[in-house]
Design an enzyme around this catalytic site. Sequence first.
Site, mmCIF file in Angstrom:
data_model
loop_
_atom_site.group_PDB
_atom_site.id
_atom_site.type_symbol
_atom_site.label_atom_id
_atom_site.label_comp_id
_atom_site.label_asym_id
_atom_site.label_seq_id
_atom_site.Cartn_x
_atom_site.Cartn_y
_atom_site.Cartn_z
ATOM 1 N N ASP A 60 0.829 -1.259 0.051
ATOM 2 C CA ASP A 60 0.173 0.075 0.031
ATOM 3 C C ASP A 60 0.750 1.336 0.125
ATOM 4 O O ASP A 60 1.475 1.501 1.105
ATOM 5 C CB ASP A 60 -0.797 -0.158 1.179
ATOM 6 C CG ASP A 60 -2.049 1.268 1.348
ATOM 7 O OD1 ASP A 60 -1.439 2.028 0.243
ATOM 8 O OD2 ASP A 60 -2.592 1.280 2.281
ATOM 9 N N TYR A 155 -7.879 14.953 -6.700
ATOM 10 C CA TYR A 155 -6.786 14.422 -7.701
ATOM 11 C C TYR A 155 -5.876 15.384 -8.225
ATOM 12 O O TYR A 155 -4.512 15.368 -8.060
ATOM 13 C CB TYR A 155 -7.528 13.640 -8.724
ATOM 14 C CG TYR A 155 -6.674 13.069 -10.011
ATOM 15 C CD1 TYR A 155 -6.172 11.583 -9.568
ATOM 16 C CD2 TYR A 155 -6.422 13.475 -11.118
ATOM 17 C CE1 TYR A 155 -5.374 11.165 -10.358
ATOM 18 C CE2 TYR A 155 -5.454 13.113 -11.914
ATOM 19 C CZ TYR A 155 -5.046 11.598 -11.528
ATOM 20 O OH TYR A 155 -4.160 11.045 -12.478
ATOM 21 N N LYS A 159 -1.954 15.701 -7.519
ATOM 22 C CA LYS A 159 -0.896 15.749 -8.642
ATOM 23 C C LYS A 159 0.001 17.023 -8.662
ATOM 24 O O LYS A 159 1.266 16.986 -9.054
ATOM 25 C CB LYS A 159 -1.588 15.550 -10.066
ATOM 26 C CG LYS A 159 -2.103 14.070 -9.902
ATOM 27 C CD LYS A 159 -1.067 13.004 -9.780
ATOM 28 C CE LYS A 159 -1.838 11.547 -10.343
ATOM 29 N NZ LYS A 159 -0.903 10.498 -9.881
ATOM 30 N N THR A 192 -6.206 3.441 -19.768
ATOM 31 C CA THR A 192 -5.962 2.478 -18.715
ATOM 32 C C THR A 192 -7.172 2.251 -18.027
ATOM 33 O O THR A 192 -8.203 2.902 -18.178
ATOM 34 C CB THR A 192 -4.932 3.008 -17.980
ATOM 35 O OG1 THR A 192 -5.312 4.130 -17.252
ATOM 36 C CG2 THR A 192 -3.660 3.233 -18.569
HETATM 37 N N1 LIG Z 1 -4.770 6.881 -17.119
HETATM 38 C C1 LIG Z 1 -4.660 8.444 -17.228
HETATM 39 O O1 LIG Z 1 -5.223 8.941 -18.284
HETATM 40 C C2 LIG Z 1 -3.753 8.974 -16.401
HETATM 41 C C3 LIG Z 1 -3.495 10.466 -16.728
HETATM 42 C C4 LIG Z 1 -2.606 11.159 -15.963
HETATM 43 C C5 LIG Z 1 -1.938 10.541 -14.634
HETATM 44 N N2 LIG Z 1 -2.029 9.262 -14.622
HETATM 45 C C6 LIG Z 1 -1.620 8.521 -13.512
HETATM 46 O O2 LIG Z 1 -0.841 7.372 -13.821
HETATM 47 C C7 LIG Z 1 -0.590 6.471 -12.487
HETATM 48 C C8 LIG Z 1 -1.034 5.050 -12.989
HETATM 49 O O3 LIG Z 1 -2.477 5.170 -13.386
HETATM 50 P P1 LIG Z 1 -3.349 4.160 -14.517
HETATM 51 O O4 LIG Z 1 -3.827 5.161 -15.535
HETATM 52 O O5 LIG Z 1 -2.206 3.234 -15.046
HETATM 53 O O6 LIG Z 1 -4.052 3.436 -13.842
HETATM 54 P P2 LIG Z 1 -4.308 1.889 -13.437
HETATM 55 O O7 LIG Z 1 -5.819 2.004 -12.299
HETATM 56 O O8 LIG Z 1 -4.340 1.042 -14.492
HETATM 57 O O9 LIG Z 1 -3.178 1.532 -12.449
HETATM 58 C C9 LIG Z 1 -2.979 2.022 -11.069
HETATM 59 C C10 LIG Z 1 -2.334 0.944 -10.166
HETATM 60 O O10 LIG Z 1 -2.149 1.574 -9.027
HETATM 61 C C11 LIG Z 1 -2.590 0.553 -7.743
HETATM 62 N N3 LIG Z 1 -2.988 1.354 -6.597
HETATM 63 C C12 LIG Z 1 -4.071 2.037 -6.200
HETATM 64 N N4 LIG Z 1 -3.881 2.407 -5.019
HETATM 65 C C13 LIG Z 1 -2.651 2.010 -4.758
HETATM 66 C C14 LIG Z 1 -1.942 1.934 -3.269
HETATM 67 N N5 LIG Z 1 -2.632 2.624 -2.230
HETATM 68 N N6 LIG Z 1 -0.772 1.177 -3.119
HETATM 69 C C15 LIG Z 1 -0.360 0.563 -4.425
HETATM 70 N N7 LIG Z 1 -0.870 0.549 -5.537
HETATM 71 C C16 LIG Z 1 -2.060 1.072 -5.551
HETATM 72 C C17 LIG Z 1 -3.845 -0.262 -8.579
HETATM 73 O O11 LIG Z 1 -4.241 -1.398 -8.042
HETATM 74 C C18 LIG Z 1 -3.510 -0.066 -9.966
HETATM 75 O O12 LIG Z 1 -2.846 -1.535 -10.292
HETATM 76 C C19 LIG Z 1 -1.847 7.244 -11.755
HETATM 77 O O13 LIG Z 1 -0.709 8.006 -10.682
HETATM 78 C C20 LIG Z 1 -2.503 7.937 -12.287
HETATM 79 O O14 LIG Z 1 -3.011 9.335 -11.491
HETATM 80 C C21 LIG Z 1 -2.857 8.436 -15.358
#
Ligand SMILES: NC(=O)c1ccc[n+]([C@@H]2O[C@H](COP(=O)([O-])OP(=O)(O)OC[C@H]3O[C@@H](n4cnc5c(N)ncnc54)[C@H](O)[C@@H]3O)[C@@H](O)[C@H]2O)c1
Length: 258
Positions: A60, A155, A159, A192
């Site tokens: 976590d 959020y 960020k 994603t």
């Molecule tokens: N997808 C987008 O459009 C986007 C855009 C900007 C930023 N992001 C950032 O990219 C990162 C990855 O997101 P993603 O889009 O791949 O999402 P995703 O949901 O596919 O992956 C996120 C992962 O983080 C894990 N997670 C959540 N809470 C957690 C915790 N407390 N401890 C450990 N693991 C935890 C989840 O189980 C999941 O596997 C995030 O920080 C997200 O904010 C994503």
Amino acid sequence: MSRFRNKAAIVTGAASGIGLATAERLAAEGASVLLTDLSEQAGSEAACRLGATARFRAHDAASESDWESVVADCVNEFGRLDVLVNNAGVAFLAGQLPPEDLTLEEWNRVNAVNAAGVMLGCKHAIRTMKATGGGAIVNIASVAATVASPLAVPYGASKAAVVQLTKTVAFDCARRGYEIRCNAVLPGTIETTLYKTFSEEQRAANARSVPVGRLGTPEDVAIAVAFLASDDARYITGAQLAVDGGLSAVNPMRADDG
Ligand SMILES: NC(=O)c1ccc[n+]([C@@H]2O[C@H](COP(=O)([O-])OP(=O)(O)OC[C@H]3O[C@@H](n4cnc5c(N)ncnc54)[C@H](O)[C@@H]3O)[C@@H](O)[C@H]2O)c1
């Protein structure tokens, strides 16, 4: 390419999406990778697919004791820690709420993972990396760090905290001579599971607004993360790199100019 041969990396949130693509990329370039996530089954399966130089730990990112264990496990397994990718993140927990309807609980829960989790990762990585000759930290922020997100207030704020923390960590490590670089990647709209929490209307509007004409893939982000984590980025620290198809470069008032 084998930019990460003889190097060890931790990637958080590596069971899916951007974290998984990043773990795959680093492993393909020679790194030993410790994948961490809340999701044990998907994370274990991903580590198995990556082969003998990958491991998985349940983690976590909001827990300091978990961070202590994960960093110690990386050093025990691989003998070192060269790269940390602070990727784990959540968009909403109680749903999309405008500022006037936010609860303190929602604010605290999102910020605990997205902001405090990154702070804890930086803290424990610095303590280890500084003793072994340095390293690179890449924090996954978002374009939401720089523009308003009225239905994702915690959020966006979390960020923005990541971007500021990145600069501070970079500066402090540099002035102490630690040889630890710290940079932020700001993804735009990436396809994603996290993105799928957005409504169909939001997704369609987002796709229309990307200058290069498509949404991003996790691999698009992983390539940028690997660059910043590698020695190719040796003179880059405290930077924020948008990986958004040009989204944040556009003045929305002029987006339709011919
Ligand atoms: N997808 C987008 O459009 C986007 C855009 C900007 C930023 N992001 C950032 O990219 C990162 C990855 O997101 P993603 O889009 O791949 O999402 P995703 O949901 O596919 O992956 C996120 C992962 O983080 C894990 N997670 C959540 N809470 C957690 C915790 N407390 N401890 C450990 N693991 C935890 C989840 O189980 C999941 O596997 C995030 O920080 C997200 O904010 C994503």
